[in-house]
Design a protein around this motif. Structure first.
Motif, PDB file in Angstrom:
ATOM      1  N   LEU A 180      11.081  -7.965  40.010  1.00 17.49           N
ATOM      2  CA  LEU A 180      12.458  -7.998  40.524  1.00 17.49           C
ATOM      3  C   LEU A 180      12.931  -6.602  40.915  1.00 17.49           C
ATOM      4  N   GLU A 181      13.812  -6.539  41.909  1.00 18.45           N
ATOM      5  CA  GLU A 181      14.386  -5.241  42.253  1.00 18.45           C
ATOM      6  C   GLU A 181      15.440  -4.873  41.207  1.00 18.45           C
ATOM      7  N   ILE A 182      15.769  -3.580  41.140  1.00 15.83           N
ATOM      8  CA  ILE A 182      16.643  -3.064  40.081  1.00 15.83           C
ATOM      9  C   ILE A 182      18.013  -3.756  40.071  1.00 15.83           C
ATOM     10  N   GLY A 183      18.506  -4.146  41.231  1.00 10.94           N
ATOM     11  CA  GLY A 183      19.828  -4.777  41.309  1.00 10.94           C
ATOM     12  C   GLY A 183      19.966  -5.999  40.419  1.00 10.94           C
ATOM     13  N   ARG A 184      18.834  -6.652  40.099  1.00 11.82           N
ATOM     14  CA  ARG A 184      18.913  -7.870  39.294  1.00 11.82           C
ATOM     15  C   ARG A 184      18.702  -7.608  37.800  1.00 11.82           C
ATOM     16  N   ALA A 185      18.411  -6.361  37.455  1.00 11.96           N
ATOM     17  CA  ALA A 185      18.269  -6.028  36.022  1.00 11.96           C
ATOM     18  C   ALA A 185      19.663  -5.971  35.404  1.00 11.96           C
ATOM     19  N   THR A 186      19.779  -6.391  34.152  1.00 15.30           N
ATOM     20  CA  THR A 186      21.095  -6.358  33.508  1.00 15.30           C
ATOM     21  C   THR A 186      21.082  -5.462  32.276  1.00 15.30           C
ATOM     22  N   ASP A 217      33.257  -9.023  38.486  1.00 19.49           N
ATOM     23  CA  ASP A 217      32.978  -9.787  37.278  1.00 19.49           C
ATOM     24  C   ASP A 217      32.256  -8.961  36.206  1.00 19.49           C
ATOM     25  N   VAL A 218      32.505  -7.653  36.212  1.00 21.79           N
ATOM     26  CA  VAL A 218      31.903  -6.798  35.174  1.00 21.79           C
ATOM     27  C   VAL A 218      32.932  -6.648  34.061  1.00 21.79           C
ATOM     28  N   SER A 219      32.561  -7.148  32.885  1.00 22.12           N
ATOM     29  CA  SER A 219      33.511  -7.193  31.779  1.00 22.12           C
ATOM     30  C   SER A 219      33.496  -5.864  31.003  1.00 22.12           C
ATOM     31  N   ILE A 220      34.694  -5.385  30.639  1.00 25.64           N
ATOM     32  CA  ILE A 220      34.820  -4.108  29.928  1.00 25.64           C
ATOM     33  C   ILE A 220      34.786  -4.342  28.428  1.00 25.64           C
ATOM     34  N   GLU A 270      27.234  -6.576  29.218  1.00 33.01           N
ATOM     35  CA  GLU A 270      26.067  -6.639  30.107  1.00 33.01           C
ATOM     36  C   GLU A 270      26.458  -7.054  31.513  1.00 33.01           C
ATOM     37  N   ALA A 271      25.906  -6.345  32.492  1.00 36.08           N
ATOM     38  CA  ALA A 271      26.204  -6.662  33.891  1.00 36.08           C
ATOM     39  C   ALA A 271      24.966  -6.374  34.725  1.00 36.08           C
ATOM     40  N   ALA A 272      24.913  -6.991  35.899  1.00 33.84           N
ATOM     41  CA  ALA A 272      23.780  -6.723  36.800  1.00 33.84           C
ATOM     42  C   ALA A 272      23.969  -5.356  37.443  1.00 33.84           C
TER      43      ALA A 272
END
Ligand SMILES: NC(=O)C1=CN([C@@H]2O[C@H](COP(=O)(O)OP(=O)(O)OC[C@H]3O[C@@H](n4cnc5c(N)ncnc54)[C@H](O)[C@@H]3O)[C@@H](O)[C@H]2O)C=CC1
Ligand SMILES: N[C@@H](CC=O)C(=O)O
Ligand code: NA
Length: 428
Positions: free
Chosen positions: A340-346, A373-376, A396-398
């Motif tokens: 997978l490309e890095i963008g899909r790593a979480t 949708d990135v939760s703090i 955790e976020a992508a």
């Protein structure tokens, strides 16, 4: 058993010393004497602390590997060429090969393993990942019946040595790098260490072995430590964390099947995480697998003697195989998982934002995170007036979503700069 040694630098000279000093003990372990039949070097006249006859040394590595009487070739030259060509020639001529060359394995492993399989010879490389630490053999053999989910490690001694000195003594980058070079930890070109290429090569090898798929260095997302600042190190300490260069290889099971992610980057890890206590040039590799659970491998990851230990372990094992007329397991890539490309790593992120100290800033910043949708998880303000900073840790976020948040933050009038973005690993 006639042995040719290619390269007599930090690792090679220690291998030559131990092969000579421990000759009779090694002969008993193997079941036949190991005779050092030739040493290829670049500068034969160089002063070496080795009690060996001058006629053993040659500058013609190609002629040495072409000799028909050589049973085993040890390659510790490093780099891509001529190491690649020498290893392939050695295998084609019927020699078994032991190498410490992670750069070559991560770039062109497929060709080397194919040559070894065709020649029905061993290609062993324990020293290529994490120096003395046994990690290649555990993945290839001990865990061959398990399903590995994650490999998380500190696999570069030089960068760990530098980050550790920055953390504990507040030392400067350049001065510690020179010390790491003097101690024989750094690669011939130390940018391979500090820009993360060395760790990325090791991540590619680890991911290939763990997930039975071919992962090359080009598949590994790589960030080095050159941009880690004293302020990042202080910020990590304020959060009860320490900055480490991590190699992270993950098997990601999704609705469309399994895939692999491999990345190398600096990250903050909590002080109570076992990797936080890995100091100096030491390395450690965590393996999480379905049945075994969590395993940790720890030890010296760089330096002449520790690396020679791994090389000699392979030499004994390969020589034993030669005597029996057998060879060990070759490359295992049947799973052929997509990388997978890095963008899909979480993961979680620590984001430091220089802001105007006025009403509405926090709401605007929070909205930029919410948009993707990135939760703090936590937020705190440091400083006041023109020194005001918001320090945010996310859930955790992508990676792609976080990158979009950062771009959005940079567009806000009240944000002067996003001064640091660092991933946070190992936090509950
Ligand atoms: N130093 C360490 O801590 C570790 C090194 N390694 C790997 O071991 C290998 C060797 O590393 P070092 O010994 O540290 O490097 P080094 O630079 O000290 O030694 C390499 C030697 O090979 C010689 N050489 C280069 N081209 C040659 C040629 N065509 N013919 C003959 N000799 C040639 C060089 O003159 C040099 O003396 C590299 O692949 C490195 O990545 C792996 C684990 C740890
Ligand atoms: N340069 C490497 C040597 C071992 O692989 C490191 O610093 O870890
Ligand atoms: Na190793």
């Amino acid at each position: 058993m006639r042995v040719a040694l290619l390269g007599c630098g930090v690792v090679g000279s220690e291998v030559a010393r131990l092969l000579t000093r421990d000759a009779s003990e090694l002969a008993r372990r193997v079941g036949a004497p190991l005779e050092l039949a030739g040493i290829a070097v670049r500068r034969p006249g160089r002063e070496r602390d080795l009690d060996l006859p001058a006629e053993l040394f040659t500058t013609d590595a190609h002629a040495l590997v072409a000799r028909e009487d050589i049973d085993l070739v040890i390659e510790v030259i490093g780099g891509i060429e001529p190491a690649r060509e020498l290893i392939v020639t050695a295998l084609e001529n019927g020699a078994s090969v032991v190498t410490a060359n992670k750069a070559l394995l991560a770039e062109d492993g497929g060709e080397l393993f194919a040559a070894a399989a065709k020649a029905e010879r061993d290609l062993a490389f324990e020293a290529a990942v994490a120096g003395a630490i046994p990690i290649v053999r555990p993945l290839v053999e001990s865990l061959a019946g398990d399903t590995v989910h994650r490999v998380l490690g500190i696999v570069n001694g030089t960068t760990n040595f530098i980050l550790d000195a920055m953390t504990t003594h507040g030392s400067g980058f350049e001065e510690v790098l020179e010390e790491a070079q003097r101690l024989g930890y750094a690669e011939a070109d130390p940018t391979a260490d500090i820009e993360g290429f060395d760790a990325a090569s090791k991540a590619a090898i680890l991911a290939s072995l763990a997930f039975h798929s071919r992962v090359t260095i080009g598949d590994v997302h790589r960030e080095g430590i050159v941009e880690v600042t004293a302020a990042d190190v202080r910020s990590a300490a304020e959060m009860g964390c320490v900055v480490k260069l991590l190699a992270i290889c993950e098997r990601i099971d999704g609705p469309d099947g399994a895939a692999v992610s491999a990345r190398v980057h600096p990250a903050m890890i909590p002080l109570d995480h076992p990797l936080a206590s890995v100091r100096g040039a030491f390395n450690a590799v965590f393996v999480e697998s379905e049945s075994a659970g969590q395993l940790m491998f720890y030890g010296p990851g760089a330096g002449g003697a520790p690396t020679a230990s791994a090389v000699l372990g392979d030499v004994v094992s390969v020589a034993r195989n030669r005597l029996k007329g057998v060879w060990g397991p070759g490359e295992s890539t049947h799973a052929q998982l997509e990388v997978l490309e890095i963008g899909r790593a979480t993961t979680r992120y620590h984001v430091q934002i220089d802001v105007d100290d006025r009403a509405g800033v926090l709401a605007a910043v929070a909205a930029a995170f919410a948009e993707y949708d990135v939760s703090i998880k936590t937020v705190r303000q440091e400083g006041h007036g023109s020194d005001a900073q918001l320090v945010i840790v996310t859930h955790e976020a992508a990676d792609a979503d976080l990158a979009a948040v950062v771009a959005g933050l940079r567009d806000l009038d009240m944000v002067r700069d996003v001064s640091s973005v660092m991933r946070v690993e190992g936090m509950l």
